[in-house]
Scaffold this motif. Structure first.
Motif, mmCIF file in Angstrom:
data_model
loop_
_atom_site.group_PDB
_atom_site.id
_atom_site.type_symbol
_atom_site.label_atom_id
_atom_site.label_comp_id
_atom_site.label_asym_id
_atom_site.label_seq_id
_atom_site.Cartn_x
_atom_site.Cartn_y
_atom_site.Cartn_z
ATOM 1 N N LEU A 64 27.797 37.585 42.755
ATOM 2 C CA LEU A 64 27.761 38.908 41.904
ATOM 3 C C LEU A 64 28.858 39.629 42.150
ATOM 4 C CD1 LEU A 64 24.108 39.979 41.488
ATOM 5 C CD2 LEU A 64 25.312 39.627 39.752
ATOM 6 N N CYS A 65 29.888 39.783 41.422
ATOM 7 C CA CYS A 65 30.934 40.581 41.750
ATOM 8 C C CYS A 65 31.020 41.808 41.161
ATOM 9 C CB CYS A 65 32.452 39.829 41.304
ATOM 10 S SG CYS A 65 33.960 40.348 41.602
ATOM 11 N N ALA A 66 31.237 42.867 41.953
ATOM 12 C CA ALA A 66 31.265 44.187 41.505
ATOM 13 C C ALA A 66 32.524 45.052 41.671
ATOM 14 C CB ALA A 66 30.325 45.416 42.200
ATOM 15 N N ALA A 67 33.750 44.042 41.997
ATOM 16 C CA ALA A 67 34.975 44.514 41.914
ATOM 17 C C ALA A 67 35.812 44.399 40.731
ATOM 18 C CB ALA A 67 35.695 43.534 43.207
ATOM 19 N N PRO A 68 36.772 45.383 40.762
ATOM 20 C CA PRO A 68 37.576 45.473 39.593
ATOM 21 C C PRO A 68 38.188 44.187 39.335
ATOM 22 C CG PRO A 68 38.780 46.709 41.297
ATOM 23 C CD PRO A 68 37.016 46.362 41.574
ATOM 24 N N LEU A 69 38.798 44.053 38.153
ATOM 25 C CA LEU A 69 39.500 42.771 38.010
ATOM 26 C C LEU A 69 40.903 42.419 38.784
ATOM 27 C CD1 LEU A 69 39.732 40.553 35.803
ATOM 28 C CD2 LEU A 69 40.975 41.881 34.221
ATOM 29 N N SER A 70 41.496 43.606 39.205
ATOM 30 C CA SER A 70 42.669 43.019 40.263
ATOM 31 C C SER A 70 42.286 42.674 41.470
ATOM 32 C CB SER A 70 43.151 44.551 40.314
ATOM 33 O OG SER A 70 42.473 45.420 40.846
ATOM 34 N N PHE A 71 40.938 42.815 41.764
ATOM 35 C CA PHE A 71 40.473 42.259 43.211
ATOM 36 C C PHE A 71 39.526 41.011 43.131
ATOM 37 C CE2 PHE A 71 37.832 43.614 47.077
ATOM 38 C CZ PHE A 71 38.754 42.822 47.719
ATOM 39 N N ALA A 72 38.896 41.004 41.914
ATOM 40 C CA ALA A 72 37.946 39.902 41.643
ATOM 41 C C ALA A 72 38.373 38.377 42.045
ATOM 42 C CB ALA A 72 37.278 40.037 40.212
ATOM 43 N N GLY A 73 39.671 38.290 41.484
ATOM 44 C CA GLY A 73 40.244 37.051 41.668
ATOM 45 C C GLY A 73 40.216 36.249 43.042
ATOM 46 N N SER A 74 40.580 36.936 44.004
ATOM 47 C CA SER A 74 40.597 36.752 45.495
ATOM 48 C C SER A 74 39.094 36.678 45.833
ATOM 49 C CB SER A 74 41.214 37.822 46.220
ATOM 50 O OG SER A 74 40.572 39.021 46.340
ATOM 51 N N LEU A 75 38.213 37.131 45.455
ATOM 52 C CA LEU A 75 37.050 37.145 45.822
ATOM 53 C C LEU A 75 36.389 35.795 45.502
ATOM 54 C CD1 LEU A 75 35.562 40.799 45.498
ATOM 55 C CD2 LEU A 75 36.222 39.821 47.568
ATOM 56 N N PHE A 76 36.439 35.636 44.042
ATOM 57 C CA PHE A 76 36.243 34.184 43.404
ATOM 58 C C PHE A 76 36.631 33.099 44.146
ATOM 59 C CE2 PHE A 76 35.303 35.548 38.402
ATOM 60 C CZ PHE A 76 34.164 36.247 39.222
ATOM 61 N N ASP A 77 38.001 33.044 44.554
ATOM 62 C CA ASP A 77 38.721 32.077 45.494
ATOM 63 C C ASP A 77 37.950 31.862 46.684
ATOM 64 O OD1 ASP A 77 40.388 31.804 43.095
ATOM 65 O OD2 ASP A 77 42.173 32.771 44.103
ATOM 66 N N SER A 78 37.563 32.897 47.170
ATOM 67 C CA SER A 78 36.811 32.765 48.523
ATOM 68 C C SER A 78 35.457 32.228 48.261
ATOM 69 C CB SER A 78 36.669 34.068 49.124
ATOM 70 O OG SER A 78 37.891 34.839 49.562
ATOM 71 N N VAL A 79 34.751 32.612 47.260
ATOM 72 C CA VAL A 79 33.550 31.971 47.347
ATOM 73 C C VAL A 79 33.679 30.653 46.880
ATOM 74 C CG1 VAL A 79 31.354 31.970 45.595
ATOM 75 C CG2 VAL A 79 32.530 34.153 46.550
ATOM 76 N N ARG A 80 34.525 30.124 45.959
ATOM 77 C CA ARG A 80 34.732 28.839 45.668
ATOM 78 C C ARG A 80 35.300 28.011 46.904
ATOM 79 N NH1 ARG A 80 37.670 31.093 41.000
ATOM 80 N NH2 ARG A 80 35.994 30.865 39.278
ATOM 81 N N GLY A 81 35.863 28.628 47.798
ATOM 82 C CA GLY A 81 36.584 27.775 48.957
ATOM 83 C C GLY A 81 35.199 27.671 49.887
ATOM 84 N N PHE A 82 34.256 28.703 50.177
ATOM 85 C CA PHE A 82 33.312 28.472 51.177
ATOM 86 C C PHE A 82 32.168 27.187 50.282
ATOM 87 C CE2 PHE A 82 34.202 32.960 52.526
ATOM 88 C CZ PHE A 82 34.518 32.509 53.731
#
Length: 281
Positions: free
Chosen positions: A171-189
């Motif tokens: 669940l990503c509560a971050a703005p669009l500009s920050f969400a991409g890096s969080l998505f990438d981290s989750v996929r990496g883990f």
């Protein structure tokens, strides 16, 4: 791309109307936040009522502050809601961080992450039908398909890694500009953990669509809710989307990042927002 609705908390008695309208509309999910020391409805009780008033739309906590709760009872409550909703329940979890809420339950805010890991081990054990311990038997009822979908809301790397260890998605509560890096981290883990498939990605965006009174009401609610965070509250309020074009752009942007669903969080209790949002989807 699926779109869900984050429910307002100001007028709990109106939420059955919100749920029935959403169930008849183009929305996939209804989300409800959790807080203890605040004037909000308790999410598991509320979502049980909303599940009973609907037939199609999913209900999810967004996010339930698990470290504030006793895990065996939480496992039983979640499994019950999962069964009674026909598998329409998603358990979104987070650790929280407001010290007053941990004081109320006699918890330790400093070990909330470790406690959540301990809780997840027990929840998964209970949902699998195994005995609680060598001395105590299983705790039912059995949930649908081994347990409700579990999503984690997080920002820090250790918390993002928890998605791969215990969850089904993020669940990503971050703005669009920050969400991409969080998505990438989750996929990496997720990949490092050897998990099959892909984690479910759900984004959250604050919105207010309607007359000036609706927008002002939503902004005031955000400022009050996040008031403990000083400047953070103003930043969140400023990021609220208030036009059809902005909402469409955000949905498209999160879709481009690979989000499976975008939750449009409505802070104003103006239920006619559902009709306005449905028109622009």
């Amino acid at each position: 791309m699926n779109v869900g609705i984050g429910l307002p908390i100001a007028e709990p008695e109106t939420l059955l109307d919100w749920a029935r309208r959403a169930d008849a509309g183009p929305f996939r999910s209804l989300g409800l936040l959790d807080r203890l020391v605040w004037d909000n409805p308790e999410p598991l009780v509320t979502l049980a009522a909303l599940a009973g008033a609907t037939t199609r739309v999913r209900v999810q906590t967004e996010v339930l502050l698990a470290p504030l709760r006793e895990p065996a009872l939480l496992a039983k409550q979640a499994a019950t809601l999962d069964r009674m909703s026909g598998g329409r329940f998603t358990l979104g979890l987070g650790v929280g961080g407001r010290e007053d809420e941990f004081t109320v339950v006699g918890g330790d805010v400093r070990r909330r992450g470790k406690r959540l890991d301990e809780q997840m081990a027990l929840l998964r054990r209970i949902w699998s039908g195994e005995p609680y311990s060598d001395e105590i038997g299983p705790i039912g009822p059995a949930p649908v398909k081994g347990g409700p979908e579990v999503l984690f809301g997080a920002f820090a790397p250790p918390a993002l890694e928890r998605v791969a260890r215990w969850g089904d998605g993020f669940l990503c509560a971050a703005p669009l500009s920050f969400a991409g890096s969080l998505f990438d981290s989750v996929r990496g883990f997720w990949s490092q953990a050897g998990r099959a498939g892909e984690p479910r990605m759900v984004a959250q965006v604050n919105v207010a669509l309607g007359p000036e009174s609706t927008v002002d009401e939503a902004r005031s609610a955000i400022l009050a809710y996040y008031g403990f965070g000083g400047d953070y509250a103003a930043t969140v309020a400023a990021g609220m989307l208030t036009t059809p074009a902005a909402i469409r752009e955000a949905i498209q942007g999160f879709g481009d990042l690979g989000a499976d669903e975008v939750m449009l969080y409505c802070w104003s209790p103006d239920v006619h927002q559902l009709d306005r949002i449905a028109e622009i989807l």
